[in-house]
Design an enzyme around this catalytic site. Structure first.
Site, PDB file in Angstrom:
ATOM      1  N   SER A 162      18.078 -21.351  12.601  1.00 28.69           N
ATOM      2  CA  SER A 162      17.327 -21.238  13.858  1.00 28.69           C
ATOM      3  C   SER A 162      17.695 -19.935  14.583  1.00 28.69           C
ATOM      4  CB  SER A 162      17.579 -22.477  14.724  1.00 28.69           C
ATOM      5  OG  SER A 162      16.638 -22.531  15.751  1.00 28.69           O
ATOM      6  N   ASP A 258       7.384 -25.157  10.454  1.00 28.35           N
ATOM      7  CA  ASP A 258       8.681 -25.315  11.124  1.00 28.35           C
ATOM      8  C   ASP A 258       8.501 -26.111  12.422  1.00 28.35           C
ATOM      9  OD1 ASP A 258      11.589 -23.698  11.464  1.00 28.35           O
ATOM     10  OD2 ASP A 258      10.620 -24.329  13.307  1.00 28.35           O
ATOM     11  N   HIS A 325      13.161 -28.236  10.357  1.00 24.41           N
ATOM     12  CA  HIS A 325      13.772 -27.082  11.015  1.00 24.41           C
ATOM     13  C   HIS A 325      15.254 -27.109  10.660  1.00 24.41           C
ATOM     14  CE1 HIS A 325      14.204 -23.921  13.979  1.00 24.41           C
ATOM     15  NE2 HIS A 325      15.111 -24.598  14.639  1.00 24.41           N
TER      16      HIS A 325
END
Ligand SMILES: *[C@@H]1O[C@H](CO)[C@@H](O)[C@H](O)[C@H]1NC(C)=O
Length: 386
Positions: A162, A258, A325
């Site tokens: 991330s 995502d 994610h």
């Protein structure tokens, strides 16, 4: 410490690593002025000279208000971080769960600056006491790890998930330049390929947001100059405008749908005032056919944005069609009997084969819902959207 029988059982099963403050701080601070920190699991056996530096994620803060809101949380202060963290997936020390990196030195860098470690503002406003010094945190931690043996590394990976996956892109060549020329260095970005696209209302929500992040943190001078010499600094926070210039081998693991990007780039709350997207964002199986069409279009935008990576075999791609994610740190998505696959290949195998030059890997999945191996996220409606 855990004293219950359950805790002891859990302790044997999980690798638990203690929070460490670097010795060489070099004027580096978390948002609140506390020192930065990382968790460290030492390498062993034939892995003692191999180093995996994994950067934690956690979004960004784009102005004084949002930075103040995170300042005293674990994402802004080492004082608020848990002292022990369990390592799994790419951080696991078990050969069975992490065959290519289990015996490496494995470090999880705690994210505490809100700018993917790009910020560098000398002045600290006494009224807020906010420290915008993320780039110095990155340097201080790398230097500290070098003093602890990384300067003798045979193999090294800068990785992250991330906002940490974005940091591993933006700092990839920098990391390589800080390592001895004899070290084999590669980078891995998990869920870090955030794309510049309009939201469902047609606004440039993420572009505005990143422009504010870069301005607030004084990040421009720490973004790749090959980009800032051509484009405005806010754009140079997007991988799609910097990756073609990255010299160091780099692998991108990313879901084409995502879940963070769907929730915060495609359909952020401000772009969806009536909450039409609410249930769809929590669970992709709840999306209407119109919403799914919008998500298919998002995937096409994503594929266009990632096409600039090119097909050099030094670049790796594992782009699955999952609603997910971050897939490298969780055992269930990194390597398990039923973890996501492209072809017959798990993420752990694709990344390991690429790092050790056993085989290149560049695969893009067919569109949702074609891949039965996906672990699609279902979010609790009571949780805040991440
Ligand atoms: C700060 O950013 C947030 C999120 O984008 C926004 O809602 C807020 O209005 C901004 N505040 C200021 C003072 O600019």
């Amino acid at each position: 410490m855990v004293n219950t029988r359950f805790g002891q059982w859990l302790g044997r099963l999980l690798l638990v690593c203690t929070l460490t403050i670097p010795l060489l701080l070099q004027d580096s601070f978390c948002l609140d002025g506390s020192p930065p920190a990382y968790h460290f699991s030492h390498g062993f056996g034939s892995g003692v000279n191999n180093w995996l530096v994994q950067i934690e994620g956690g979004g960004w803060c784009n102005n004084v208000t949002t930075c103040l809101a995170r300042k005293n949380t674990r994402l802004g202060s080492s004082k608020a971080m848990v002292k022990e963290l369990s390592f799994s997936g790419i951080l696991s020390n078990k050969q069975k769960f992490n065959p290519d990196f289990y015996d490496w030195n494995r470090i999880k860098v705690r994210y505490c600056d809100g700018s993917s470690f790009t910020g560098d503002v000398e002045a600290v406003n006494p009224a807020t006491n906010l420290h915008f010094r993320g780039a110095r945190v990155f340097l201080a931690i790398i230097e500290d790890l070098q003093a602890k043996g990384m300067k003798n590394a045979q193999n090294a990976i800068l990785s992250g998930c991330s906002a940490g996956g974005l940091a591993s892109i933006l700092h990839c060549d920098k990391f390589k330049s800080l390592m001895p020329s004899t070290t084999k260095v590669k980078c891995l970005s998990d869920a870090g390929y955030f794309i510049n696209t309009n939201d469902v209302s047609g606004a440039k929500h993420i572009e505005t947001f990143y422009t504010e992040v870069v301005a607030t943190h004084g990040s421009a001078k720490n973004l790749p100059s090959s980009c800032t010499s051509r484009l405005s600094p806010g754009l140079c926070f997007f991988p799609q405008y910097v990756v073609s210039q990255i010299q160091t081998p780099i692998f991108f693991v990313n879901a084409a749908y995502d879940s963070w990007q769907i929730k915060n780039i495609l359909a952020p709350g401000v772009a969806d005032p009536h909450g039409t997207w609410h249930y769809c964002k929590l669970d992709i199986t709840k999306c209407s056919s119109i919403q799914l069409k919008t998500m298919q279009d998002f995937r096409l935008e994503f594929l266009k944005a990632i096409s600039v990576v090119g097909n050099s075999l030094s670049k790796g791609l594992f782009i699955d069609s999952c609603y997910a994610h971050c897939q490298t740190e969780m055992q269930e998505t990194w390597l398990r009997a039923n973890s996501p696959r492209l072809g017959a290949t798990t993420i752990a195998k694709a990344v390991g084969d690429w790092f050790y030059d056993r085989s290149a890997f560049q695969k893009i999945d067919c569109p949702y819902p074609c891949n039965p191996t996906c672990h699609n996220r279902v979010f609790d409606p009571n949780d805040h959207l991440e």
